[in-house]
Design a protein around this motif. Structure first.
Motif, PDB file in Angstrom:
ATOM      1  N   VAL A 141      47.596  50.481  53.446  1.00  0.00           N
ATOM      2  CA  VAL A 141      48.853  50.993  53.992  1.00  0.00           C
ATOM      3  C   VAL A 141      50.032  50.613  53.108  1.00  0.00           C
ATOM      4  O   VAL A 141      50.882  51.457  52.782  1.00  0.00           O
ATOM      5  N   ILE A 142      50.110  49.351  52.714  1.00  0.00           N
ATOM      6  CA  ILE A 142      51.234  48.937  51.869  1.00  0.00           C
ATOM      7  C   ILE A 142      51.182  49.646  50.526  1.00  0.00           C
ATOM      8  O   ILE A 142      52.218  50.002  49.953  1.00  0.00           O
ATOM      9  N   GLN A 143      49.979  49.909  50.025  1.00  0.00           N
ATOM     10  CA  GLN A 143      49.841  50.658  48.778  1.00  0.00           C
ATOM     11  C   GLN A 143      50.364  52.080  48.946  1.00  0.00           C
ATOM     12  O   GLN A 143      51.048  52.619  48.058  1.00  0.00           O
ATOM     13  N   GLY A 199      34.006  71.463  51.135  1.00  0.00           N
ATOM     14  CA  GLY A 199      34.000  70.500  50.045  1.00  0.00           C
ATOM     15  C   GLY A 199      35.361  70.087  49.535  1.00  0.00           C
ATOM     16  O   GLY A 199      35.461  69.276  48.616  1.00  0.00           O
ATOM     17  N   LEU A 200      36.438  70.649  50.132  1.00  0.00           N
ATOM     18  CA  LEU A 200      37.776  70.294  49.682  1.00  0.00           C
ATOM     19  C   LEU A 200      38.239  68.961  50.243  1.00  0.00           C
ATOM     20  O   LEU A 200      39.125  68.321  49.673  1.00  0.00           O
ATOM     21  N   ARG A 201      37.652  68.557  51.365  1.00  0.00           N
ATOM     22  CA  ARG A 201      38.038  67.320  52.026  1.00  0.00           C
ATOM     23  C   ARG A 201      36.803  66.498  52.349  1.00  0.00           C
ATOM     24  O   ARG A 201      35.703  67.037  52.534  1.00  0.00           O
ATOM     25  N   ASP A 202      36.992  65.190  52.437  1.00  0.00           N
ATOM     26  CA  ASP A 202      35.951  64.293  52.918  1.00  0.00           C
ATOM     27  C   ASP A 202      36.543  63.526  54.085  1.00  0.00           C
ATOM     28  O   ASP A 202      37.543  62.825  53.928  1.00  0.00           O
ATOM     29  N   TYR A 203      35.956  63.670  55.259  1.00  0.00           N
ATOM     30  CA  TYR A 203      36.545  63.119  56.475  1.00  0.00           C
ATOM     31  C   TYR A 203      35.928  61.791  56.899  1.00  0.00           C
ATOM     32  O   TYR A 203      36.250  61.277  57.963  1.00  0.00           O
ATOM     33  N   GLY A 204      35.070  61.224  56.078  1.00  0.00           N
ATOM     34  CA  GLY A 204      34.447  59.955  56.421  1.00  0.00           C
ATOM     35  C   GLY A 204      35.194  58.779  55.832  1.00  0.00           C
ATOM     36  O   GLY A 204      36.258  58.908  55.221  1.00  0.00           O
ATOM     37  N   THR A 205      34.613  57.586  55.997  1.00  0.00           N
ATOM     38  CA  THR A 205      35.197  56.365  55.447  1.00  0.00           C
ATOM     39  C   THR A 205      34.184  55.582  54.618  1.00  0.00           C
ATOM     40  O   THR A 205      34.471  54.460  54.203  1.00  0.00           O
ATOM     41  N   ILE A 214      38.927  64.758  45.397  1.00  0.00           N
ATOM     42  CA  ILE A 214      39.917  63.954  44.685  1.00  0.00           C
ATOM     43  C   ILE A 214      40.918  64.850  43.966  1.00  0.00           C
ATOM     44  O   ILE A 214      42.137  64.637  44.032  1.00  0.00           O
ATOM     45  N   VAL A 215      40.422  65.868  43.284  1.00  0.00           N
ATOM     46  CA  VAL A 215      41.308  66.792  42.566  1.00  0.00           C
ATOM     47  C   VAL A 215      42.197  67.550  43.553  1.00  0.00           C
ATOM     48  O   VAL A 215      43.403  67.720  43.323  1.00  0.00           O
ATOM     49  N   PHE A 216      41.613  68.005  44.659  1.00  0.00           N
ATOM     50  CA  PHE A 216      42.390  68.745  45.651  1.00  0.00           C
ATOM     51  C   PHE A 216      43.490  67.864  46.250  1.00  0.00           C
ATOM     52  O   PHE A 216      44.628  68.313  46.440  1.00  0.00           O
ATOM     53  N   SER A 217      43.158  66.603  46.536  1.00  0.00           N
ATOM     54  CA  SER A 217      44.151  65.679  47.065  1.00  0.00           C
ATOM     55  C   SER A 217      45.257  65.423  46.049  1.00  0.00           C
ATOM     56  O   SER A 217      46.441  65.343  46.404  1.00  0.00           O
ATOM     57  N   LEU A 218      44.891  65.319  44.785  1.00  0.00           N
ATOM     58  CA  LEU A 218      45.892  65.118  43.736  1.00  0.00           C
ATOM     59  C   LEU A 218      46.828  66.316  43.632  1.00  0.00           C
ATOM     60  O   LEU A 218      48.049  66.153  43.465  1.00  0.00           O
ATOM     61  N   VAL A 219      46.282  67.525  43.768  1.00  0.00           N
ATOM     62  CA  VAL A 219      47.110  68.730  43.735  1.00  0.00           C
ATOM     63  C   VAL A 219      48.111  68.719  44.886  1.00  0.00           C
ATOM     64  O   VAL A 219      49.301  69.043  44.713  1.00  0.00           O
ATOM     65  N   ILE A 220      47.656  68.318  46.061  1.00  0.00           N
ATOM     66  CA  ILE A 220      48.552  68.266  47.221  1.00  0.00           C
ATOM     67  C   ILE A 220      49.665  67.249  47.001  1.00  0.00           C
ATOM     68  O   ILE A 220      50.827  67.493  47.355  1.00  0.00           O
ATOM     69  N   ILE A 266      48.687  60.459  50.257  1.00  0.00           N
ATOM     70  CA  ILE A 266      48.425  59.285  49.423  1.00  0.00           C
ATOM     71  C   ILE A 266      47.421  58.363  50.115  1.00  0.00           C
ATOM     72  O   ILE A 266      46.543  57.781  49.460  1.00  0.00           O
ATOM     73  N   LEU A 267      47.540  58.224  51.425  1.00  0.00           N
ATOM     74  CA  LEU A 267      46.547  57.450  52.183  1.00  0.00           C
ATOM     75  C   LEU A 267      45.148  58.008  51.950  1.00  0.00           C
ATOM     76  O   LEU A 267      44.193  57.254  51.687  1.00  0.00           O
ATOM     77  N   ARG A 268      45.019  59.310  52.050  1.00  0.00           N
ATOM     78  CA  ARG A 268      43.717  59.947  51.870  1.00  0.00           C
ATOM     79  C   ARG A 268      43.191  59.739  50.448  1.00  0.00           C
ATOM     80  O   ARG A 268      42.025  59.410  50.250  1.00  0.00           O
ATOM     81  N   MET A 269      44.070  59.943  49.465  1.00  0.00           N
ATOM     82  CA  MET A 269      43.662  59.766  48.083  1.00  0.00           C
ATOM     83  C   MET A 269      43.206  58.328  47.809  1.00  0.00           C
ATOM     84  O   MET A 269      42.181  58.093  47.156  1.00  0.00           O
TER      85      MET A 269
END
Length: 275
Positions: A141-143, A199-205, A214-220, A266-269
């Motif tokens: 979170v702080i990151q 395949g654009l998102r990964d909803y697990g932990t 990762i690339v899709f999150s970076l684009v966002i 950013i949290l997701r990435m």
């Protein structure tokens, strides 16, 4: 003067109409026509509306961030980790915040009585989502907070140095890209609910994450960062248009939406990279 932001163009026209409707009365106007008489019998015009300033936007943005932070901390601390109350609070705040945000955006609402509750609702959602990520990835979170405000500061510097400007072409590209990533994200989630992941998102932990999410999150993240250029331009043009002070609430709302959107991504990435 016309802005590349169509919303600001409409707001500017509305502001000019408001000012044009305020006409000083003639000195021969009798009392009782809406202009109170002074002690000397001279009719007084209504007080002029003060135009918004950059300081107005800064103060209101800080205030909205404070409301978001307070309600986020309250939800994090006071609500249990699991349970019906927490689930209702999370789902309810997300849905209510989304609906209220759309109402404010499309209605171009400048009333703090709606904008402040929006910040509070988003605070509750942020607090609960952040706590979930923190439990899964300690320190994330702080990151994410540092990353969010760091990117915001960088974009502010780039705009101040006129390296990035909200030209009509730039505005169209950013808005088009924003619509595109939002639609793709929603489509991926809807397919996921029916057991198919595009395949654009990964909803697990847990488990490894492929390069596509990762690339899709970076684009966002890049698109979210570029929207701040439109926000800064909206503030600058609003001051040039001489919009009334109340429109500073609308500009602050836009900045808050961008910060929250960027923080979530950013949290997701970071969660992808930590895995």
């Amino acid at each position: 003067m016309q802005s590349s932001n169509p919303v600001l163009n409409r707001l500017g026209q509305a502001a000019r109409q408001e000012r044009s409707q305020v006409q000083p009365p003639s000195f021969g106007a009798p009392a009782g026509y809406g202009y109170p008489q002074s002690g000397y019998g001279v009719p007084q015009p209504p007080a002029a509306t003060r135009a918004m300033t950059i300081d107005d936007v800064v103060v209101r943005t800080v205030a909205l961030l404070a409301v978001t932070g307070i309600f986020g901390a309250g939800a994090w601390i006071l609500l249990p980790d699991v349970g019906g109350i927490t689930a209702i609070a999370a789902i309810g705040s997300i849905i209510a915040g989304l609906v209220l945000g759309l109402v404010i955006s499309f209605g171009q609402i400048t009333n703090p009585a709606l904008i402040v509750p929006y910040a509070a609702l988003q605070g509750v959602a942020l607090g609960l989502v952040s706590r979930w990520y923190e439990h899964a990835f300690s320190g994330i979170v702080i990151q994410a907070v540092i990353g969010t405000f760091g990117i915001f500061a960088i974009m502010a510097v780039l705009y101040k140095l006129q390296i990035l400007r909200a030209t009509p072409r730039f505005t169209k590209m950013v808005i088009g890209a924003l619509i595109g990533v939002v639609v793709l994200s929603l489509a991926n989630y809807l397919f996921y609910l029916f057991g198919v992941n595009l395949g654009l998102r990964d909803y697990g932990t847990d488990g490894k994450v492929g390069w596509v999410p990762i690339v899709f999150s970076l684009v966002i993240i890049v698109v979210a960062a570029l929207t701040f250029v439109l926000d800064f331009d909206a503030v600058e043009q609003g001051v040039r248009f001489g919009l009334p002070e109340k429109y500073s609430w609308y500009c602050s709302f836009g900045i808050l939406v961008g910060l929250i959107f960027l923080y979530y991504e950013i949290l997701r990435m970071l969660s992808y990279l930590r895995r």
